[in-house]
Design a protein around this motif. Structure first.
Motif, PDB file in Angstrom:
ATOM      1  N   GLU A   1       0.825  -1.210   0.000  1.00 18.39           N
ATOM      2  CA  GLU A   1       0.000   0.000   0.000  1.00 18.39           C
ATOM      3  C   GLU A   1       0.856   1.256   0.000  1.00 18.39           C
TER       4      GLU A   1
ATOM      5  N   SER B   1       4.045   5.744  -5.679  1.00 19.50           N
ATOM      6  CA  SER B   1       4.020   5.855  -7.135  1.00 19.50           C
ATOM      7  C   SER B   1       2.978   6.865  -7.578  1.00 19.50           C
ATOM      8  N   GLU B   2       1.917   6.980  -6.790  1.00 20.54           N
ATOM      9  CA  GLU B   2       0.880   7.963  -7.118  1.00 20.54           C
ATOM     10  C   GLU B   2       1.423   9.379  -6.958  1.00 20.54           C
ATOM     11  N   ILE B   3       2.143   9.607  -5.874  1.00 21.75           N
ATOM     12  CA  ILE B   3       2.745  10.922  -5.627  1.00 21.75           C
ATOM     13  C   ILE B   3       3.739  11.251  -6.740  1.00 21.75           C
TER      14      ILE B   3
ATOM     15  N   GLU C   1       2.232   1.859  -3.395  1.00 16.76           N
ATOM     16  CA  GLU C   1       1.213   2.411  -4.284  1.00 16.76           C
ATOM     17  C   GLU C   1       1.095   3.918  -4.085  1.00 16.76           C
ATOM     18  N   ASP C   2       1.064   4.326  -2.821  1.00 18.75           N
ATOM     19  CA  ASP C   2       0.978   5.752  -2.511  1.00 18.75           C
ATOM     20  C   ASP C   2       2.158   6.507  -3.109  1.00 18.75           C
TER      21      ASP C   2
ATOM     22  N   ARG D   1       3.695  10.232  -9.823  1.00 17.46           N
ATOM     23  CA  ARG D   1       2.994  10.528 -11.066  1.00 17.46           C
ATOM     24  C   ARG D   1       2.481  11.981 -11.069  1.00 17.46           C
ATOM     25  N   ARG D   2       1.938  12.380  -9.916  1.00 13.19           N
ATOM     26  CA  ARG D   2       1.339  13.704  -9.834  1.00 13.19           C
ATOM     27  C   ARG D   2       2.389  14.809  -9.908  1.00 13.19           C
TER      28      ARG D   2
END
Ligand SMILES: [Zn+2]
Length: 75
Positions: A57, A63-65, A60-61, A67-68
């Motif tokens: 988890e 990789s999201e950061i 995942e967080d 990307r943004r």
């Protein structure tokens, strides 16, 4: 919150596997010697090898950061 099991006060020494109770002075270790051995393992990174570096988890967080904040081609 659910109460913890009362049997949780009995543990196995992380170093040698001996049964230890919360009454023991060196809990959760059976002795001061085992406590020091365990600390030594941590210092050498022995435990890091046998356990995953991060929670899925958390990864995942991250990789999201990334990307943004990384790609801003739309501007
Ligand atoms: Zn021990």
């Amino acid at each position: 919150m659910a109460p913890k099991k009362k049997s949780a006060k009995i543990l196995k020494c992380p170093t040698c596997g001996m049964i230890v109770t919360a009454k023991d002075e060196d809990f959760p270790f059976c002795s001061d010697r085992c406590r020091k051995i365990d600390l030594g393992k941590w210092a050498m990174g022995v435990y890091k090898i046998s356990s995953p570096a991060l929670d899925p988890e958390v990864l995942e967080d991250l990789s999201e950061i990334g990307r943004r904040g990384g790609n801003r081609d739309d501007e």
